[in-house]
Design a protein around this motif. Structure first.
Motif, PDB file in Angstrom:
ATOM      1  N   ALA A 213      43.065  80.879  32.034  1.00 20.05           N
ATOM      2  CA  ALA A 213      42.218  81.802  31.278  1.00 20.05           C
ATOM      3  C   ALA A 213      41.055  81.008  30.682  1.00 20.05           C
ATOM      4  CB  ALA A 213      43.019  82.460  30.161  1.00 20.05           C
ATOM      5  N   VAL A 214      39.824  81.441  30.926  1.00 20.65           N
ATOM      6  CA  VAL A 214      38.661  80.764  30.361  1.00 20.65           C
ATOM      7  C   VAL A 214      38.384  81.374  28.992  1.00 20.65           C
ATOM      8  CG1 VAL A 214      36.213  80.243  30.615  1.00 20.65           C
ATOM      9  CG2 VAL A 214      37.723  80.148  32.599  1.00 20.65           C
ATOM     10  N   ALA A 215      38.583  80.558  27.962  1.00 19.47           N
ATOM     11  CA  ALA A 215      38.446  81.023  26.583  1.00 19.47           C
ATOM     12  C   ALA A 215      36.995  81.088  26.135  1.00 19.47           C
ATOM     13  CB  ALA A 215      39.242  80.110  25.647  1.00 19.47           C
ATOM     14  N   ALA A 216      36.123  80.235  26.708  1.00 17.25           N
ATOM     15  CA  ALA A 216      34.717  80.210  26.292  1.00 17.25           C
ATOM     16  C   ALA A 216      33.915  79.297  27.204  1.00 17.25           C
ATOM     17  CB  ALA A 216      34.587  79.723  24.852  1.00 17.25           C
ATOM     18  N   VAL A 217      32.600  79.486  27.155  1.00 16.01           N
ATOM     19  CA  VAL A 217      31.652  78.549  27.746  1.00 16.01           C
ATOM     20  C   VAL A 217      30.948  77.866  26.585  1.00 16.01           C
ATOM     21  CG1 VAL A 217      29.487  78.320  29.036  1.00 16.01           C
ATOM     22  CG2 VAL A 217      31.312  79.770  29.910  1.00 16.01           C
ATOM     23  N   ALA A 218      30.939  76.538  26.613  1.00 13.38           N
ATOM     24  CA  ALA A 218      30.261  75.739  25.601  1.00 13.38           C
ATOM     25  C   ALA A 218      28.973  75.221  26.227  1.00 13.38           C
ATOM     26  CB  ALA A 218      31.155  74.580  25.164  1.00 13.38           C
ATOM     27  N   ALA A 219      27.838  75.767  25.811  1.00 12.73           N
ATOM     28  CA  ALA A 219      26.536  75.379  26.359  1.00 12.73           C
ATOM     29  C   ALA A 219      25.715  74.685  25.283  1.00 12.73           C
ATOM     30  CB  ALA A 219      25.790  76.603  26.882  1.00 12.73           C
ATOM     31  N   ALA A 220      25.274  73.461  25.546  1.00 10.39           N
ATOM     32  CA  ALA A 220      24.470  72.735  24.558  1.00 10.39           C
ATOM     33  C   ALA A 220      23.210  73.515  24.212  1.00 10.39           C
ATOM     34  CB  ALA A 220      24.123  71.337  25.078  1.00 10.39           C
ATOM     35  N   VAL A 221      22.600  74.136  25.246  1.00  7.79           N
ATOM     36  CA  VAL A 221      21.420  74.974  25.049  1.00  7.79           C
ATOM     37  C   VAL A 221      21.639  76.257  25.835  1.00  7.79           C
ATOM     38  CG1 VAL A 221      18.947  75.227  25.529  1.00  7.79           C
ATOM     39  CG2 VAL A 221      19.830  73.042  24.709  1.00  7.79           C
ATOM     40  N   GLU A 222      21.376  77.381  25.198  1.00  4.94           N
ATOM     41  CA  GLU A 222      21.470  78.668  25.871  1.00  4.94           C
ATOM     42  C   GLU A 222      20.099  79.309  25.897  1.00  4.94           C
ATOM     43  OE1 GLU A 222      23.344  83.121  25.346  1.00  4.94           O
ATOM     44  OE2 GLU A 222      24.135  81.495  24.114  1.00  4.94           O
ATOM     45  N   ARG A 223      19.669  79.728  27.069  1.00  9.56           N
ATOM     46  CA  ARG A 223      18.407  80.453  27.210  1.00  9.56           C
ATOM     47  C   ARG A 223      18.718  81.930  27.112  1.00  9.56           C
ATOM     48  NH1 ARG A 223      14.553  77.717  30.459  1.00  9.56           N
ATOM     49  NH2 ARG A 223      13.459  79.683  30.459  1.00  9.56           N
ATOM     50  N   THR A 224      18.258  82.568  26.046  1.00 12.76           N
ATOM     51  CA  THR A 224      18.603  83.965  25.792  1.00 12.76           C
ATOM     52  C   THR A 224      17.923  84.930  26.751  1.00 12.76           C
ATOM     53  OG1 THR A 224      16.862  84.162  24.128  1.00 12.76           O
ATOM     54  CG2 THR A 224      19.056  83.529  23.353  1.00 12.76           C
ATOM     55  N   ASP A 225      16.853  84.497  27.424  1.00 14.21           N
ATOM     56  CA  ASP A 225      16.150  85.369  28.360  1.00 14.21           C
ATOM     57  C   ASP A 225      16.677  85.223  29.785  1.00 14.21           C
ATOM     58  OD1 ASP A 225      14.981  82.730  27.978  1.00 14.21           O
ATOM     59  OD2 ASP A 225      13.575  83.326  29.533  1.00 14.21           O
ATOM     60  N   ALA A 226      17.580  84.296  30.026  1.00 17.39           N
ATOM     61  CA  ALA A 226      18.146  84.077  31.355  1.00 17.39           C
ATOM     62  C   ALA A 226      19.414  84.923  31.512  1.00 17.39           C
ATOM     63  CB  ALA A 226      18.450  82.599  31.548  1.00 17.39           C
ATOM     64  N   PRO A 227      19.802  85.234  32.747  1.00 10.85           N
ATOM     65  CA  PRO A 227      20.931  86.145  32.960  1.00 10.85           C
ATOM     66  C   PRO A 227      22.323  85.528  32.772  1.00 10.85           C
ATOM     67  CG  PRO A 227      19.994  85.499  35.062  1.00 10.85           C
ATOM     68  CD  PRO A 227      19.102  84.932  33.994  1.00 10.85           C
ATOM     69  N   GLY A 228      22.422  84.244  32.497  1.00  5.67           N
ATOM     70  CA  GLY A 228      23.731  83.596  32.399  1.00  5.67           C
ATOM     71  C   GLY A 228      24.661  84.218  31.378  1.00  5.67           C
ATOM     72  N   HIS A 229      24.156  84.475  30.181  1.00  2.83           N
ATOM     73  CA  HIS A 229      24.989  85.045  29.126  1.00  2.83           C
ATOM     74  C   HIS A 229      25.538  86.412  29.542  1.00  2.83           C
ATOM     75  CE1 HIS A 229      26.292  85.322  24.887  1.00  2.83           C
ATOM     76  NE2 HIS A 229      26.216  86.610  25.135  1.00  2.83           N
ATOM     77  N   VAL A 230      24.696  87.225  30.151  1.00  2.00           N
ATOM     78  CA  VAL A 230      25.118  88.563  30.579  1.00  2.00           C
ATOM     79  C   VAL A 230      26.186  88.457  31.659  1.00  2.00           C
ATOM     80  CG1 VAL A 230      24.360  90.694  31.703  1.00  2.00           C
ATOM     81  CG2 VAL A 230      22.947  89.644  29.929  1.00  2.00           C
ATOM     82  N   ARG A 231      25.965  87.564  32.629  1.00  2.00           N
ATOM     83  CA  ARG A 231      26.964  87.390  33.700  1.00  2.00           C
ATOM     84  C   ARG A 231      28.322  87.017  33.132  1.00  2.00           C
ATOM     85  NH1 ARG A 231      22.748  84.597  37.526  1.00  2.00           N
ATOM     86  NH2 ARG A 231      22.348  86.353  38.899  1.00  2.00           N
ATOM     87  N   LEU A 232      28.327  86.118  32.170  1.00  3.45           N
ATOM     88  CA  LEU A 232      29.592  85.666  31.592  1.00  3.45           C
ATOM     89  C   LEU A 232      30.221  86.737  30.711  1.00  3.45           C
ATOM     90  CD1 LEU A 232      28.466  82.035  30.865  1.00  3.45           C
ATOM     91  CD2 LEU A 232      30.190  82.742  32.543  1.00  3.45           C
ATOM     92  N   SER A 233      29.407  87.445  29.945  1.00  3.32           N
ATOM     93  CA  SER A 233      29.964  88.487  29.078  1.00  3.32           C
ATOM     94  C   SER A 233      30.565  89.618  29.902  1.00  3.32           C
ATOM     95  CB  SER A 233      28.923  89.011  28.095  1.00  3.32           C
ATOM     96  OG  SER A 233      27.873  89.637  28.773  1.00  3.32           O
ATOM     97  N   MET A 234      30.020  89.865  31.097  1.00  2.00           N
ATOM     98  CA  MET A 234      30.603  90.882  31.971  1.00  2.00           C
ATOM     99  C   MET A 234      31.999  90.464  32.448  1.00  2.00           C
ATOM    100  SD  MET A 234      27.244  92.113  34.098  1.00  2.00           S
ATOM    101  CE  MET A 234      28.145  93.253  35.127  1.00  2.00           C
ATOM    102  N   GLN A 235      32.281  89.176  32.401  1.00  4.34           N
ATOM    103  CA  GLN A 235      33.602  88.665  32.756  1.00  4.34           C
ATOM    104  C   GLN A 235      34.481  88.497  31.516  1.00  4.34           C
ATOM    105  OE1 GLN A 235      34.575  88.182  35.969  1.00  4.34           O
ATOM    106  NE2 GLN A 235      32.588  89.038  36.492  1.00  4.34           N
ATOM    107  N   GLY A 236      33.947  88.857  30.354  1.00  5.07           N
ATOM    108  CA  GLY A 236      34.714  88.726  29.117  1.00  5.07           C
ATOM    109  C   GLY A 236      34.780  87.307  28.582  1.00  5.07           C
ATOM    110  N   VAL A 237      33.823  86.462  28.968  1.00  8.64           N
ATOM    111  CA  VAL A 237      33.816  85.066  28.539  1.00  8.64           C
ATOM    112  C   VAL A 237      32.739  84.872  27.465  1.00  8.64           C
ATOM    113  CG1 VAL A 237      33.508  82.671  29.280  1.00  8.64           C
ATOM    114  CG2 VAL A 237      34.593  84.320  30.822  1.00  8.64           C
ATOM    115  N   PRO A 238      33.129  84.511  26.244  1.00 12.31           N
ATOM    116  CA  PRO A 238      32.134  84.277  25.193  1.00 12.31           C
ATOM    117  C   PRO A 238      31.400  82.947  25.400  1.00 12.31           C
ATOM    118  CG  PRO A 238      34.337  83.885  24.345  1.00 12.31           C
ATOM    119  CD  PRO A 238      34.497  84.387  25.749  1.00 12.31           C
ATOM    120  N   VAL A 239      30.196  82.861  24.863  1.00 13.17           N
ATOM    121  CA  VAL A 239      29.389  81.646  24.945  1.00 13.17           C
ATOM    122  C   VAL A 239      29.206  81.093  23.529  1.00 13.17           C
ATOM    123  CG1 VAL A 239      27.143  80.683  25.587  1.00 13.17           C
ATOM    124  CG2 VAL A 239      28.183  82.480  26.992  1.00 13.17           C
ATOM    125  N   VAL A 240      29.412  79.782  23.395  1.00 15.09           N
ATOM    126  CA  VAL A 240      29.215  79.074  22.131  1.00 15.09           C
ATOM    127  C   VAL A 240      28.099  78.066  22.363  1.00 15.09           C
ATOM    128  CG1 VAL A 240      30.292  77.547  20.436  1.00 15.09           C
ATOM    129  CG2 VAL A 240      31.647  79.342  21.537  1.00 15.09           C
TER     130      VAL A 240
END
Length: 176
Positions: free
Chosen positions: A127-154
């Motif tokens: 089970a993937v509990a989270a993605v730990a990203a040093a930098v997150e680009r809020t305008d890129a689709p990565g966060h949305v792709r992961l949230s659709m899988q139920g994976v939170p981003v920190v």
């Protein structure tokens, strides 16, 4: 410590290329600061999955947390997990029944490596509990792709694209 890392990244703005270049050669201090941030904010996990380029950060976090790590990598056009922890019985010790993992990334953009890591982990019944990203680009689709899988981003640093280049995100509260 995330504030010094945030300042390091802020000095590279507005250039996306400068941010990426800086992330590829993080100082020990910045890397340790980010690892400490993740160590404090991530849920309990049994294994870390590093995306390409994030292996050193993942090792630092693994040392702080006392958990092994593996790496997701593209081989012959297909994503795969590699690492000795996959083959050494007892290296990955689930503490609550099933194995829980966190994906470690330097910069969350499109989310392909992070999503591949999550899908490969699911094949192993992790089970993937989270993605730990040093930098997150809020305008890129990565966060949305992961949230659709139920994976939170920190993430300690959120960046947004503007016509003038990258800026620190102001529309959402900082994770740090």
């Amino acid at each position: 410590m995330p504030n010094t890392f945030r300042q390091t990244i802020a000095e590279m703005l507005p250039s996306p290329e400068a941010v990426q270049a800086r992330l590829s050669v993080l100082s020990n201090r910045d890397r340790l600061g980010v690892a400490e941030f993740f160590s404090e904010r991530l849920p309990e996990v049994d294994v870390l999955i590093a995306t390409p380029g994030a292996q050193t950060l993942s090792r630092e976090l693994g040392a702080l947390r006392g958990v092994p790590g593996v790496t997701v990598t593209a081989l012959a056009g297909h994503w795969t997990l590699v690492g000795s922890a996959l083959h050494q019985p007892g290296d990955i010790q689930p503490s609550r029944g099933g194995v829980r993992a966190a994906v470690v990334s330097l910069e969350l953009l499109g989310g392909q490596p992070e999503l591949a890591a999550a899908l490969l982990a699911a094949r192993l019944d992790w089970a993937v509990a989270a993605v730990a990203a040093a930098v997150e680009r809020t305008d890129a689709p990565g966060h949305v792709r992961l949230s659709m899988q139920g994976v939170p981003v920190v993430s300690p640093v959120l960046l947004a694209s503007t016509p003038g280049g990258l800026v620190l995100e102001r529309r959402m509260p900082q994770s740090a």
